[in-house]
Design a protein around this motif. Sequence first.
Motif, PDB file in Angstrom:
ATOM      1  N   VAL A  58      -9.116   7.478  -3.833  1.00  0.00           N
ATOM      2  CA  VAL A  58      -8.957   6.030  -3.986  1.00  0.00           C
ATOM      3  C   VAL A  58      -8.486   5.298  -2.672  1.00  0.00           C
ATOM      4  O   VAL A  58      -8.657   4.361  -2.597  1.00  0.00           O
ATOM      5  N   VAL A  59      -7.727   5.934  -1.735  1.00  0.00           N
ATOM      6  CA  VAL A  59      -7.243   5.475  -0.705  1.00  0.00           C
ATOM      7  C   VAL A  59      -8.442   5.177   0.360  1.00  0.00           C
ATOM      8  O   VAL A  59      -8.633   4.061   0.878  1.00  0.00           O
ATOM      9  N   LEU A  60      -9.462   6.171   0.279  1.00  0.00           N
ATOM     10  CA  LEU A  60     -10.478   5.975   0.971  1.00  0.00           C
ATOM     11  C   LEU A  60     -11.468   4.902   0.309  1.00  0.00           C
ATOM     12  O   LEU A  60     -12.163   3.901   1.125  1.00  0.00           O
TER      13      LEU A  60
ATOM     14  N   GLU B 101      -1.399   4.768  -0.387  1.00  0.00           N
ATOM     15  CA  GLU B 101      -1.294   5.832   0.317  1.00  0.00           C
ATOM     16  C   GLU B 101      -0.134   6.675   0.026  1.00  0.00           C
ATOM     17  O   GLU B 101      -0.077   7.771  -0.022  1.00  0.00           O
ATOM     18  N   ARG B 102       1.060   5.931  -0.263  1.00  0.00           N
ATOM     19  CA  ARG B 102       2.200   6.376  -0.567  1.00  0.00           C
ATOM     20  C   ARG B 102       2.293   7.435  -1.806  1.00  0.00           C
ATOM     21  O   ARG B 102       2.584   8.477  -1.834  1.00  0.00           O
TER      22      ARG B 102
ATOM     23  N   GLY C 203      -1.512   2.676 -11.520  1.00  0.00           N
ATOM     24  CA  GLY C 203      -0.063   2.134 -11.747  1.00  0.00           C
ATOM     25  C   GLY C 203       0.616   1.725 -10.530  1.00  0.00           C
ATOM     26  O   GLY C 203       1.264   0.757 -10.532  1.00  0.00           O
ATOM     27  N   ALA C 204       0.701   2.504  -9.352  1.00  0.00           N
ATOM     28  CA  ALA C 204       1.248   2.183  -8.276  1.00  0.00           C
ATOM     29  C   ALA C 204       0.432   0.687  -7.704  1.00  0.00           C
ATOM     30  O   ALA C 204       1.044  -0.146  -7.097  1.00  0.00           O
ATOM     31  N   LEU C 205      -0.879   0.515  -7.721  1.00  0.00           N
ATOM     32  CA  LEU C 205      -1.450  -0.558  -7.506  1.00  0.00           C
ATOM     33  C   LEU C 205      -0.883  -1.923  -8.178  1.00  0.00           C
ATOM     34  O   LEU C 205      -0.748  -3.230  -7.695  1.00  0.00           O
TER      35      LEU C 205
END
Length: 359
Positions: free
Chosen positions: A70-72, A129-130, A115-117
């Motif tokens: 997902v980070v990529l 990234e975290r 969820g983080a997004l």
Amino acid sequence: MTDAAIDYARYDRIRPIRWTGEALELLDQRKLPFAVEYLTCRTSDDVAEAIRALAVRGAPAIGIAAAWGVVLAERAIETNSAADASRKLEPALDRLNAARPTAVNLAWALARMRGALARAGDDWRAALEREAQAIDSEDLAANRRMGALGAALIAPGSGVLTHCNPGSLATAGFGTALGVIRAGVAQGRIDQVFADETRPWLQGARLTVWELQQDGIDATLIADAAASHLMKTGRVQWVVVGADRICANGDTANKIGTYQLAIAARHHGVRFMVVAPSSTVDMATPGGEAIHIEERDPGELHAVGGSRTVAEGVAAWNPVFDVTPHELIDAIVTEKGVIERPDEGRMRAAFGASAGSAP
Ligand code: MRU
């Protein structure tokens, strides 16, 4: 003995997943044990293909790899808005999720990234990234905790049998079932380790005995078909395996062949332990009959090491997971604790009414 007593510098040396800041490097498990090479993934589709092709495998490892995927994917998105990014990232997340169906850790990790997004503001790239880093680090910590909890169940001088590769290679490091075995060996509880070949992909023969050898742990390889005979000799007191999905009633999906080991273990009075982080617990799936069992190319059964061994025209069926009913499991070990003789009530007491590990 506590987990602080385990010498991790000796017993935790393999890292199958490396984030460089620009790319994801995966220890290519198709090439082990004769070549130790990292595959570089620069896009989320590279990661999805690596998961599908088993360059990276094992339930926790594919969840971690997908999180970095997902980070990529984020690198290819141009927007400052987290809400816009969320829409634009969805196709890449869907392709990662479709790479393999049985291990719940994949969907769980993607749900955590979503969820983080959703919680992020303008710093949404850093937030993703975290979160990927947290998923990675938490898995290693969970494995070390499970190693101590699971080893404590094993009486000194025991023999154990494991199946597939529930090791460092299948996780951020240390392993699930192999974490228990590493801790058990370090503490003098385990004298003998046996590993099944795990046909057809040979995770036991190619990966497990190699990875234990890296830590100086002697493991004896057996043919899958030798397991019942081994149990009859009295040389193993525990079967210790990982899991790809643990349902609300404790039914557990794991590598094909696990179910027959559990049946044989019960017959011979050998105890059966499942070791998995809470990210493998799926309280939304009531029982094993609801699990989607991955079926792979029958060609995996037609050939060994790339050489055809079966006459042309022969059909083969290749389900790669099976479900062990909870009645055959003596203990489920997660980082949250040990559930002995798991059933729906004990699972709900440990993980609550909703998805135990869902973010
Ligand atoms: O097809 P694989 O090699 O990904 O299957 C892996 C297993 O079944 C493992 O036993 C399971 O993921 C637990 S590993 C920590």
